[in-house]
Design an enzyme around this catalytic site. Structure first.
Site: not given
Ligand code: NAD
Length: 455
Positions: A124, A215, A249
């Site tokens: 995002n 996070e 987020c």
């Molecule tokens: P996601 O969990 O689908 O993916 C995040 C990352 O994890 C990607 O790089 C993905 O390739 C990787 N990944 C997937 N499976 C994995 C595994 N088994 N082991 C290690 N890495 C793996 O999230 P998304 O759809 O990319 O992002 C959206 C989410 O992120 C939302 O829930 C949002 O709230 C959250 N987010 C949180 C913050 C924060 O600061 N708290 C900031 C931005 C986004």
């Protein structure tokens, strides 16, 4: 095969690069760490930040990744400021202090950076979230390997061209399998993403016996108290809920408004929201970056409408030029049976619900599996702070919304499912990547202090 898709046209542009061979990358980063820890890190980081701020190719790649320009420009600006800030950071030396228990024993110590930190980030805000933990880890003296989301990989190549040779930072393409493999190879993991993936990462990190800083998602509430400035509150809530098309987020995803001002608040919010158009027609709201998220937004909207919510503005996933879009959507007649009030939507939806007492507002705001951040608007700062003190959350914007997107200097720890581990913001962010060795120096001339057993 993982497709790299253009969010503006929906076209598949290419396939993701095949999984990188991590072993030589990890070995190279580990080999470079000791020299980096001894280097003038501030000077190198400052050079990196300034190059990044001025690079047109990086900005254009970020625009191509996300389909939006205004937020990409803001992202580059925020990251450059963040790097400049961390380039001046050092862990303060505590000096030598005598023990309060045995004054002849003097305490000293040293900070030891983790040799290799792994960062896994979402789509995002690809640049900001790829670097928000990487930069303090580098400032602490660690080497860092970053794997951004497979949805937005275009910015990686121009970013890597800007990395000074002395900086032990590698950013690589890869999907979840590369992320999972990384967890096995690093000394600490900083993960940003969804709750289900965060759990998987935490479990894998526990098996590998390395710390994981998580996070995760949010469902941020805004509480609007009677007597606050309605013009300001409606503008802030609208920005906080719809900037980056709600794909943050820390987006405002639920709004609780005192009954006495509910009608004028909703009227003003809807009137302002109706004027905020899509970028494809000259407005500020960009496309939905990930089609899977557009499906979630659609499901939440359908659920809310089926259960009786009224749509005042927006309310549809629109298709333009092959991309998917959603206008700022103000919903009323909502309650906590609806997905739109309980699950993370990650779109520009603003469901607004009235309350009659402050206790009720606090109970509604805390009735969530998440606790990332919140916003409170009050007639006075003190009124808003009194409510903020009762919220189970990591940060509260007072008389504004979403301030943690802009200001990263306040330490915060998320509550509930929104995260785990030390603060990613403020000075403590650096300390997550350091371990401490204490030196306990006995300067007494007495050969038999009281804790040695008598001969
Ligand atoms: P996601 O969990 O689908 O993916 C995040 C990352 O994890 C990607 O790089 C993905 O390739 C990787 N990944 C997937 N499976 C994995 C595994 N088994 N082991 C290690 N890495 C793996 O999230 P998304 O759809 O990319 O992002 C959206 C989410 O992120 C939302 O829930 C949002 O709230 C959250 N987010 C949180 C913050 C924060 O600061 N708290 C900031 C931005 C986004």
């Amino acid at each position: 095969m993982t497709h790299v898709r253009d969010p503006l046209t929906g076209r598949i542009e290419r396939e993701l690069a095949p999984p990188a061979d991590l072993a030589p990358i990890v070995a190279g980063l580990r080999a470079a760490q000791a020299a980096w820890a001894a280097a003038d890190r501030g000077e190198v980081l400052r050079r990196f930040g300034r190059a990044l701020a001025a690079d047109a190719a990086l900005l254009e790649a970020l625009v191509a990744d996300t389909g939006r320009r205004t937020e990409s420009e803001l992202e580059v600006r925020l990251v450059a400021g963040m790097i400049e800030r961390w380039s001046a950071a050092t862990m303060e030396s505590r000096g030598q202090t005598p023990s309060a228990v045995v004054p002849s024993v003097v305490l000293d110590g040293a900070w030891r950076p983790y040799e290799l930190v792994g960062v896994i980030s979402p789509w995002n805000l690809p640049l900001l979230l790829g670097l928000i933990d990487a930069v303090p880890a580098l400032a602490a003296g660690c080497s860092v390997l970053v794997k951004p989301s497979e949805v937005t990989p275009r910015f990686i190549e121009p970013l890597m061209r800007l990395v000074p040779p002395e900086l032990p930072l590698r950013v690589i393409e890869g999907d979840g399998s590369t992320g999972a493999a990384m967890v096995e190879l690093v000394d600490a993991v900083a993960f940003t993403g969804s709750v289900p993936t965060g759990r998987r990462v935490a479990e894998a990190a526990a098996r590998a016996f390395v710390p994981a800083f998580l996070e995760l998602g949010g469902k941020d509430p805004a509480i609007v108290l009677d007597g606050c400035d309605l013009d300001r509150a409606t503008s802030a809530v609208l920005w906080g809920g719809t900037a980056n098309a709600g794909q943050s987020c820390l987006s405002i995803e639920r709004v609780y408004v005192h009954q006495a001002i509910y009608e004028p608040f909703v009227g003003l919010l809807a009137a302002k929201a109706a004027k905020v158009g899509l970028t494809c027609e000259g407005g500020p709201i960009g496309p939905l970056i990930d089609p899977a998220q557009a499906d979630v937004i659609e499901r939440h909207l359908a659920d809310a409408v089926t259960r009786g919510a009224a749509v005042l503005t927006g309310g549809l996933i629109e298709h333009h030029g092959g991309g998917r879009w959603c206008r700022p959507t103000v919903l009323t007649g909502v309650d906590h049976r609806m997905l739109v009030m309980t699950e993370e939507t990650f779109g520009p939806l603003l469901p607004v619900m009235p309350f009659t007492t402050t206790d009720e507002a606090v109970a509604l705001a805390n009735d969530s599996a998440y606790g990332l951040s919140a916003a409170v608007f009050g007639p006075t700062e003190q009124d808003a702070l009194a409510v903020a003190a009762r919220l189970e959350t990591g940060a509260v914007s007072i008389n504004d919304a979403g301030l943690t997107a802009i200001i990263q200097e306040g330490e915060k720890n998320a509550a509930k499912l929104s995260g785990l581990g030390g603060s990613r913001m403020g000075p403590a962010a650096l300390q997550r990547f350091l371990r401490r060795t204490s030196y306990l120096i006995n300067r007494s001339t007495d050969p038999d202090p009281w804790w040695h057993p008598a001969p």
